[in-house]
Design a protein around this motif. Structure first.
Motif, PDB file in Angstrom:
ATOM      1  N   ILE A 175       0.854  -1.180   0.000  1.00  0.00           N
ATOM      2  CA  ILE A 175       0.000   0.000   0.000  1.00  0.00           C
ATOM      3  C   ILE A 175       0.892   1.232   0.000  1.00  0.00           C
ATOM      4  N   ALA A 176       0.744   2.070  -1.015  1.00  0.00           N
ATOM      5  CA  ALA A 176       1.432   3.364  -1.066  1.00  0.00           C
ATOM      6  C   ALA A 176       0.419   4.433  -0.678  1.00  0.00           C
ATOM      7  N   ILE A 177       0.860   5.424   0.087  1.00  0.00           N
ATOM      8  CA  ILE A 177      -0.097   6.412   0.586  1.00  0.00           C
ATOM      9  C   ILE A 177      -0.308   7.578  -0.383  1.00  0.00           C
ATOM     10  N   SER A 178       0.356   7.521  -1.540  1.00  0.00           N
ATOM     11  CA  SER A 178       0.114   8.524  -2.580  1.00  0.00           C
ATOM     12  C   SER A 178       0.614   7.973  -3.906  1.00  0.00           C
ATOM     13  N   GLU A 179       0.155   8.578  -4.985  1.00  0.00           N
ATOM     14  CA  GLU A 179       0.662   8.189  -6.309  1.00  0.00           C
ATOM     15  C   GLU A 179       2.155   8.485  -6.426  1.00  0.00           C
ATOM     16  N   LYS A 180       2.603   9.543  -5.771  1.00  0.00           N
ATOM     17  CA  LYS A 180       4.017   9.888  -5.800  1.00  0.00           C
ATOM     18  C   LYS A 180       4.855   8.815  -5.121  1.00  0.00           C
ATOM     19  N   THR A 181       4.385   8.330  -3.981  1.00  0.00           N
ATOM     20  CA  THR A 181       5.106   7.260  -3.301  1.00  0.00           C
ATOM     21  C   THR A 181       5.117   5.990  -4.144  1.00  0.00           C
ATOM     22  N   LYS A 182       3.991   5.683  -4.788  1.00  0.00           N
ATOM     23  CA  LYS A 182       3.958   4.527  -5.685  1.00  0.00           C
ATOM     24  C   LYS A 182       5.001   4.663  -6.794  1.00  0.00           C
ATOM     25  N   ALA A 183       5.075   5.830  -7.401  1.00  0.00           N
ATOM     26  CA  ALA A 183       6.054   6.058  -8.466  1.00  0.00           C
ATOM     27  C   ALA A 183       7.479   5.891  -7.950  1.00  0.00           C
ATOM     28  N   ASP A 184       7.729   6.339  -6.726  1.00  0.00           N
ATOM     29  CA  ASP A 184       9.066   6.200  -6.142  1.00  0.00           C
ATOM     30  C   ASP A 184       9.418   4.734  -5.905  1.00  0.00           C
ATOM     31  N   ILE A 185       8.452   3.939  -5.450  1.00  0.00           N
ATOM     32  CA  ILE A 185       8.698   2.513  -5.229  1.00  0.00           C
ATOM     33  C   ILE A 185       9.054   1.824  -6.542  1.00  0.00           C
ATOM     34  N   VAL A 186       8.320   2.137  -7.588  1.00  0.00           N
ATOM     35  CA  VAL A 186       8.591   1.558  -8.909  1.00  0.00           C
ATOM     36  C   VAL A 186       9.970   1.996  -9.404  1.00  0.00           C
ATOM     37  N   GLU A 187      10.282   3.282  -9.228  1.00  0.00           N
ATOM     38  CA  GLU A 187      11.560   3.814  -9.724  1.00  0.00           C
ATOM     39  C   GLU A 187      12.759   3.230  -8.985  1.00  0.00           C
ATOM     40  N   PHE A 188      12.715   3.241  -7.647  1.00  0.00           N
ATOM     41  CA  PHE A 188      13.887   2.847  -6.873  1.00  0.00           C
ATOM     42  C   PHE A 188      14.036   1.336  -6.705  1.00  0.00           C
ATOM     43  N   TYR A 189      12.916   0.606  -6.660  1.00  0.00           N
ATOM     44  CA  TYR A 189      12.991  -0.831  -6.390  1.00  0.00           C
ATOM     45  C   TYR A 189      12.589  -1.705  -7.568  1.00  0.00           C
ATOM     46  N   GLY A 190      12.128  -1.091  -8.656  1.00  0.00           N
ATOM     47  CA  GLY A 190      11.737  -1.864  -9.821  1.00  0.00           C
ATOM     48  C   GLY A 190      10.531  -2.758  -9.574  1.00  0.00           C
ATOM     49  N   THR A 191       9.684  -2.375  -8.639  1.00  0.00           N
ATOM     50  CA  THR A 191       8.519  -3.171  -8.267  1.00  0.00           C
ATOM     51  C   THR A 191       7.454  -3.111  -9.353  1.00  0.00           C
ATOM     52  N   ASP A 192       6.786  -4.217  -9.572  1.00  0.00           N
ATOM     53  CA  ASP A 192       5.675  -4.271 -10.516  1.00  0.00           C
ATOM     54  C   ASP A 192       4.572  -3.324 -10.027  1.00  0.00           C
ATOM     55  N   PRO A 193       4.169  -2.356 -10.824  1.00  0.00           N
ATOM     56  CA  PRO A 193       3.124  -1.407 -10.388  1.00  0.00           C
ATOM     57  C   PRO A 193       1.830  -2.091  -9.976  1.00  0.00           C
ATOM     58  N   ASP A 194       1.530  -3.261 -10.566  1.00  0.00           N
ATOM     59  CA  ASP A 194       0.293  -3.965 -10.239  1.00  0.00           C
ATOM     60  C   ASP A 194       0.290  -4.513  -8.815  1.00  0.00           C
ATOM     61  N   LYS A 195       1.467  -4.625  -8.219  1.00  0.00           N
ATOM     62  CA  LYS A 195       1.561  -5.111  -6.845  1.00  0.00           C
ATOM     63  C   LYS A 195       1.275  -4.004  -5.835  1.00  0.00           C
ATOM     64  N   ILE A 196       1.227  -2.759  -6.303  1.00  0.00           N
ATOM     65  CA  ILE A 196       1.092  -1.593  -5.428  1.00  0.00           C
ATOM     66  C   ILE A 196      -0.302  -0.997  -5.580  1.00  0.00           C
ATOM     67  N   GLU A 197      -0.958  -0.786  -4.462  1.00  0.00           N
ATOM     68  CA  GLU A 197      -2.256  -0.116  -4.465  1.00  0.00           C
ATOM     69  C   GLU A 197      -2.147   1.193  -3.698  1.00  0.00           C
ATOM     70  N   VAL A 198      -2.621   2.270  -4.291  1.00  0.00           N
ATOM     71  CA  VAL A 198      -2.622   3.566  -3.613  1.00  0.00           C
ATOM     72  C   VAL A 198      -3.891   3.679  -2.776  1.00  0.00           C
ATOM     73  N   ILE A 199      -3.715   3.765  -1.468  1.00  0.00           N
ATOM     74  CA  ILE A 199      -4.819   4.020  -0.552  1.00  0.00           C
ATOM     75  C   ILE A 199      -4.408   5.213   0.305  1.00  0.00           C
ATOM     76  N   TYR A 200      -5.094   6.304   0.102  1.00  0.00           N
ATOM     77  CA  TYR A 200      -4.737   7.543   0.792  1.00  0.00           C
ATOM     78  C   TYR A 200      -5.023   7.440   2.292  1.00  0.00           C
ATOM     79  N   GLN A 201      -4.433   8.334   3.023  1.00  0.00           N
ATOM     80  CA  GLN A 201      -4.692   8.434   4.452  1.00  0.00           C
ATOM     81  C   GLN A 201      -5.822   9.427   4.708  1.00  0.00           C
TER      82      GLN A 201
END
Length: 401
Positions: A175-201
């Protein structure tokens, strides 16, 4: 370590109830959900508030489930005591605790308690959980330690990176708390975007209801608040960029003061020097250790909320301000536009003149203030607790289905 890991995996699997052998699904039963409770049970700000709020809303909205909060100790405080009084939230101490418990040995406890999902609320989950029958979710709040490494000590940066990267690899869902955090996870760790869900706080519900005037008057008197003030909330550290706001205040009419609420890090000395240089000592009020119950009132009496941070994972103070119906000015460059919406104002975090102009634009224009309050409150409903909580439960159930 490897032998210990394999032993714990075997124990976890042997203790786990295998419902599939009876032709049943985990979704046919009330869920038992476990949480990393280190912050929920001990921290009174930041991640502690996030953790308690998330679990409390789940417990209220989905009362049929049980919510187990795992931590090796618990702090005595009103916020925490109230949290654990809920009938379906249970505090869990280690059965056989040692320094490896939170990272590894907790698997035995989770299996014994028949936990179906374990949620690491801040960047980490137990090692080897992927080899058990327990599904796992990890929340990643930000990767600022990679984006701006200069703000962190070398050893802290390495530990954070190791934990986050490992958790992202092993978790069933991120769970990424923003689209920006999701993009950072994909960029820095090469994570499959489909594994990440954005759920805001969301934020605490106390920010969503105006206080009566008698309460506001009591709060104003207690903290000696000015009649007209700009508000800033957050740790006073370099990344939060308070110096820019101090510089911008110089160009704002003297009737407006600045109220700053937050823990003072070493960067506070830099801010103090700037205040002395600009002759603004009488116009700035610093507050620390404000009781959480009074904080919404301080927001509600502000004229503007200013948050010129260089980088954030999301920006809960902005959500708090919008629910408090206060106009918001934030910085460009990270996720703050996601939190503030289209009617808040944004400036470059190095642009003093731009921040001064934005402050004056709001302070000198009552009709703009009214529009920003109304549109901001309308926008922030997308972060309201029932919606966010439903999204989170959907995430859990999708993992189990």
């Amino acid at each position: 370590m490897k032998a210990e890991s394999e032993k714990q995996i075997q124990k976890a699997e042997s203790l786990e109830l295998d419902q599939s052998s009876f032709g049943l699904s985990a979704l046919d039963f009330p869920l038992i959900i476990g949480f990393d409770g280190k912050r929920a049970a001990n921290n009174l700000t930041g991640l502690g508030n996030y953790s308690r709020s998330l679990i409390e809303h789940l417990a209220d909205q989905f009362p049929e489930n049980e919510y187990f909060v795992y931590a090796s100790k618990v702090k005595s405080a009103k916020q925490i005591d109230t949290f654990f009084k809920k009938s379906n939230i249970e505090f869990k101490l280690p059965q056989n605790g040692n320094f490896l418990w939170r990272s590894l040995n907790i698997l035995k406890d989770l299996a014994s308690d028949e936990v179906k999902i374990y949620h690491g609320l801040s960047h980490e989950i137990p090692f080897a959980i992927q080899h058990s029958r327990i599904k796992s979710v990890v929340t990643i709040h930000d990767l600022i330690f990679l984006r701006f490494p200069r703000y962190y000590k070398f050893i802290d940066r390495k530990i954070y990176d190791w934990k986050c990267k490992s958790a992202c690899k092993r978790a069933d869902k991120i769970i990424a708390i923003s689209e920006k955090t999701k993009a950072d996870i994909v960029e820095f760790y090469g994570t499959d975007p489909d594994k990440i869900e954005v759920i805001y706080q969301s934020c605490d519900d106390s920010f969503k209801t105006p206080f009566p005037q008698t309460t506001l008057s009591r709060i104003r008197a207690t903290y000696k608040l000015p009649d007209h003030y700009i508000l800033n909330v957050g740790t006073i550290e370099e990344r939060k960029n308070l110096k820019l706001l101090v510089q911008a205040l110089k160009g704002v009419a003297e009737e407006y003061k600045l109220v700053v609420i937050g823990k003072q890090a070493s960067y506070f000395k830099t801010v103090e020097k700037e205040i002395e240089k600009l002759g603004l000592r009488s116009r700035i009020v610093f507050l620390q250790n404000i009781p959480f119950a009074d904080l919404p009132g301080i927001y509600q009496m502000a004229k503007v909320f200013a948050y010129p941070s260089f980088y954030e994972g999301f920006g809960i103070p902005i959500i708090e301000a919008l629910f408090s119906q206060i106009p918001v000015i934030a910085a460009t460059g990270s996720c703050l536009e996601e939190a503030g919406g289209p009617k808040s104002l944004y400036v470059n975090p190095t642009d003093v003149d731009g921040l001064t102009a934005a402050l004056n634009k709001i302070l000198n224009n009552p009709s703009l203030q009214k529009e920003m309050k109304e549109k901001g409150l309308e926008f922030v409903q997308k972060f309201n607790s029932p919606l966010v909580t439903q999204q989170l439960m959907n995430c859990y159930r999708n993992i189990l289905s």
